[in-house]
Design a protein around this motif. Sequence first.
Motif, PDB file in Angstrom:
ATOM      1  N   ALA A  42      -3.225  15.869   5.415  1.00 22.04           N
ATOM      2  CA  ALA A  42      -3.123  16.859   4.391  1.00 22.04           C
ATOM      3  C   ALA A  42      -2.264  16.271   2.876  1.00 22.04           C
ATOM      4  N   ALA A  43      -1.477  15.230   3.722  1.00 19.57           N
ATOM      5  CA  ALA A  43      -0.508  14.352   2.570  1.00 19.57           C
ATOM      6  C   ALA A  43      -1.868  13.531   1.887  1.00 19.57           C
ATOM      7  N   ILE A  44      -2.478  13.030   2.338  1.00 19.02           N
ATOM      8  CA  ILE A  44      -2.885  11.762   1.645  1.00 19.02           C
ATOM      9  C   ILE A  44      -4.252  12.307   1.027  1.00 19.02           C
ATOM     10  N   ALA A  45      -4.517  13.543   1.686  1.00 13.08           N
ATOM     11  CA  ALA A  45      -5.836  14.610   0.220  1.00 13.08           C
ATOM     12  C   ALA A  45      -5.247  15.307  -0.689  1.00 13.08           C
ATOM     13  N   GLY A  46      -3.584  15.909  -0.256  1.00  6.26           N
ATOM     14  CA  GLY A  46      -2.902  16.396  -1.857  1.00  6.26           C
ATOM     15  C   GLY A  46      -2.675  14.792  -2.710  1.00  6.26           C
ATOM     16  N   TRP A  47      -2.328  13.357  -2.054  1.00  6.46           N
ATOM     17  CA  TRP A  47      -1.933  12.420  -2.951  1.00  6.46           C
ATOM     18  C   TRP A  47      -2.987  11.893  -3.532  1.00  6.46           C
ATOM     19  N   ARG A  48      -4.302  12.522  -3.149  1.00  5.68           N
ATOM     20  CA  ARG A  48      -5.941  11.392  -3.628  1.00  5.68           C
ATOM     21  C   ARG A  48      -6.236  12.333  -4.822  1.00  5.68           C
ATOM     22  N   HIS A  49      -5.802  13.547  -4.521  1.00  5.03           N
ATOM     23  CA  HIS A  49      -6.440  15.040  -5.485  1.00  5.03           C
ATOM     24  C   HIS A  49      -5.509  14.241  -6.634  1.00  5.03           C
ATOM     25  N   GLN A  50      -3.895  14.548  -6.409  1.00  8.45           N
ATOM     26  CA  GLN A  50      -3.321  14.219  -7.645  1.00  8.45           C
ATOM     27  C   GLN A  50      -3.444  12.783  -8.114  1.00  8.45           C
ATOM     28  N   GLN A  51      -4.076  12.126  -7.503  1.00 11.94           N
ATOM     29  CA  GLN A  51      -4.198  10.373  -8.293  1.00 11.94           C
ATOM     30  C   GLN A  51      -5.731  11.018  -9.500  1.00 11.94           C
ATOM     31  N   ARG A  52      -5.918  11.266  -8.589  1.00 13.21           N
ATOM     32  CA  ARG A  52      -7.573  11.730  -9.607  1.00 13.21           C
ATOM     33  C   ARG A  52      -7.242  12.365 -10.774  1.00 13.21           C
ATOM     34  N   MET A  53      -6.785  13.772 -10.690  1.00 17.25           N
ATOM     35  CA  MET A  53      -5.930  14.702 -11.954  1.00 17.25           C
ATOM     36  C   MET A  53      -5.431  13.949 -13.235  1.00 17.25           C
ATOM     37  N   THR A  54      -4.701  13.044 -12.434  1.00 21.87           N
ATOM     38  CA  THR A  54      -3.746  11.901 -13.785  1.00 21.87           C
ATOM     39  C   THR A  54      -4.488  11.453 -13.699  1.00 21.87           C
ATOM     40  N   ARG A  55      -5.799  10.255 -13.566  1.00 21.45           N
ATOM     41  CA  ARG A  55      -6.146   9.717 -14.228  1.00 21.45           C
ATOM     42  C   ARG A  55      -7.707  10.438 -15.559  1.00 21.45           C
ATOM     43  N   THR A  56      -8.670  11.366 -14.412  1.00 21.80           N
ATOM     44  CA  THR A  56      -8.868  12.454 -15.849  1.00 21.80           C
ATOM     45  C   THR A  56      -8.251  12.182 -16.600  1.00 21.80           C
ATOM     46  N   ALA A  57      -6.994  13.123 -16.122  1.00 19.22           N
ATOM     47  CA  ALA A  57      -6.415  13.664 -17.939  1.00 19.22           C
ATOM     48  C   ALA A  57      -6.414  12.584 -18.451  1.00 19.22           C
ATOM     49  N   ALA A  58      -5.877  11.288 -17.638  1.00 20.42           N
ATOM     50  CA  ALA A  58      -4.917   9.915 -18.377  1.00 20.42           C
ATOM     51  C   ALA A  58      -6.857   9.494 -19.792  1.00 20.42           C
ATOM     52  N   LEU A  59      -7.850   9.988 -18.272  1.00 12.10           N
ATOM     53  CA  LEU A  59      -9.029   8.763 -19.237  1.00 12.10           C
ATOM     54  C   LEU A  59     -10.894   9.143 -19.589  1.00 12.10           C
ATOM     55  N   ARG A  60     -10.387  10.661 -18.950  1.00 14.95           N
ATOM     56  CA  ARG A  60     -11.647  11.808 -19.252  1.00 14.95           C
ATOM     57  C   ARG A  60     -10.782  12.992 -20.127  1.00 14.95           C
ATOM     58  N   PRO A  61      -9.813  13.019 -20.808  1.00 13.70           N
ATOM     59  CA  PRO A  61      -9.563  14.793 -20.864  1.00 13.70           C
ATOM     60  C   PRO A  61     -10.919  15.663 -21.271  1.00 13.70           C
ATOM     61  N   ASP A  62     -11.675  15.511 -20.924  1.00 12.47           N
ATOM     62  CA  ASP A  62     -13.101  15.732 -21.589  1.00 12.47           C
ATOM     63  C   ASP A  62     -13.599  16.529 -20.857  1.00 12.47           C
ATOM     64  N   VAL A 103       1.206  -1.351   0.042  1.00  6.50           N
ATOM     65  CA  VAL A 103      -0.187  -0.120  -0.272  1.00  6.50           C
ATOM     66  C   VAL A 103       1.011   0.981  -0.155  1.00  6.50           C
ATOM     67  N   PRO A 104       0.158   2.037  -0.334  1.00  5.95           N
ATOM     68  CA  PRO A 104       1.814   3.859  -0.858  1.00  5.95           C
ATOM     69  C   PRO A 104       1.501   3.809   0.474  1.00  5.95           C
ATOM     70  N   ASP A 105       2.751   4.157   1.079  1.00  7.72           N
ATOM     71  CA  ASP A 105       3.058   5.032   2.493  1.00  7.72           C
ATOM     72  C   ASP A 105       2.751   6.131   3.130  1.00  7.72           C
ATOM     73  N   VAL A 106       2.032   7.244   2.017  1.00  9.83           N
ATOM     74  CA  VAL A 106       1.864   7.876   2.033  1.00  9.83           C
ATOM     75  C   VAL A 106       0.342   8.203   3.069  1.00  9.83           C
ATOM     76  N   LEU A 107      -0.811   6.670   2.665  1.00  5.48           N
ATOM     77  CA  LEU A 107      -1.668   6.179   2.657  1.00  5.48           C
ATOM     78  C   LEU A 107      -2.051   5.871   4.806  1.00  5.48           C
ATOM     79  N   LEU A 108      -0.373   5.407   4.686  1.00  7.33           N
ATOM     80  CA  LEU A 108       0.062   4.703   6.383  1.00  7.33           C
ATOM     81  C   LEU A 108       0.801   5.920   7.326  1.00  7.33           C
ATOM     82  N   SER A 109       0.765   6.934   6.348  1.00 10.69           N
ATOM     83  CA  SER A 109       1.308   8.497   7.275  1.00 10.69           C
ATOM     84  C   SER A 109       0.623   9.187   8.404  1.00 10.69           C
ATOM     85  N   GLY A 110      -0.568   8.572   8.137  1.00 14.56           N
ATOM     86  CA  GLY A 110      -1.586   9.810   9.597  1.00 14.56           C
ATOM     87  C   GLY A 110      -1.323  11.004   8.970  1.00 14.56           C
ATOM     88  N   ASP A 111      -0.351  11.056   7.548  1.00 17.05           N
ATOM     89  CA  ASP A 111      -0.586  12.615   7.447  1.00 17.05           C
ATOM     90  C   ASP A 111      -1.703  12.817   6.900  1.00 17.05           C
TER      91      ASP A 111
END
Length: 390
Positions: free
Chosen positions: A215-235, A205-213
């Motif tokens: 803000a860091a978790i929210a940032g990582w999740r947002h970045q994952q969502r942006m990357t996936r959206t750009a790749a699969l649903r640029p519209d 499991v990605p370390d950040v999700l076990l960090s208890g941080d």
Amino acid sequence: MAAALRIDVVSIFPDYLAPLDLSLVGRARTDGLLDVRVHDLRDFTHDRHRTVDDAPYGGGAGMVMKPEPWAEALGHVVATRDASTPGGPRLVVPGPGGAPFTQARARELAAEPWLAFACGRYEGIDERVYDYAREDLGLPVSVVSLGDYVLCGGEVAVLAIVEAVARLVPGVVGNAESLLEESHEDGLLEYPLYTRPRQWRGRLVPDVLLSGDHAAIAGWRHQQRMTRTAALRPDLLHPSAVDGRVELGVATAGDLPELLTVLHARGRPTSSESLRAGLATGTTWLARRAGRLLGAVRLQEDGGTLRVAAPVLVPDLADDPVADDSLAGQLLQVAERTAVSGIRELVVDDPRPSPGRARTYRRAGYHRRDGRWVRPLVLHEARRDPAAIG
Ligand code: JCK
């Protein structure tokens, strides 16, 4: 307590709707949150064969659903109105030619007290049934489609729509937070999910999700969502590139500085002198939205050929295949309409297009020939009035 939402479904395959007894929707029914009633269309026929279809007027493949059983079935549904549903249902008809069924539409339907679904089969239902439902029964009618593919009937669509609507009815989904947090509520795809064990078949499991941080978790999740959206649903990231209003016009000397900047940024440097000369010897079309330059295409007649420079888009749209298809496609279309009589083909000199741009050329009717893209013109197309653009 009256159910929060009443749902009637009319179909020639009532068994197709048996899954509505299961899972979340089934539970909502036994909890009294949904009142689902399925009707067999054939119960509203009067002939020995219980006929529901007939050949289409005007000819064509397949059969059409007859109007009479539909009128009787809908009349029966409406006649069962009661104190909690005095107004009659909103009639929802799935069809491959309907408006896209979206989360926004699901929210709208979940706010109604009563929905009736008409499941078509064959090629669909006699058009007059919709008019009858609107005009004689006074029902609002919505034709909706699940997506751009063809099913065999409306039943599977009704299962999907009822499930999407039911979970928005208060009390049907336990955790109200899971409704709020959701993808498509804010227009981005979801982040990846993990549960125990922390290490599974060699995968961590990605370390950040076990960090208890948090803000860091929210940032990582947002970045994952942006990357996936750009790749699969640029519209979803550039909806304006798809449906915003684009104005097309011919470039004049005043447009040169802006054009020069875009060409440089896109690795096609040129001098203002040669650009100015180009304005005199050919036509440059610009695409703008709300005054902002989005892209350009340059055309030059050469005997029976119209030479088309590869359309150029501003940097923030250039790498988006959806924007490319929409904007470069529109610019190519303008090129085509500009071609005066005598032009027999359009030629784009673009030997190494990106895969997205190659697709744009093909969709615009061009094919590859000796490292160029060629679009033959038929005569009536070659006589179009350029003033008719827009
Ligand atoms: C309801 C009958 C089958 C099959 C003719 C000409 C395209 C028309 C749907 N997203 C969706 N896809 N399909 C449906 C759907 C299909 C249905 C019915 C919904 C009732 N059919 C059928 C062929 C044609 N066509 C060009 C299709 C209907 C939804 N929601």
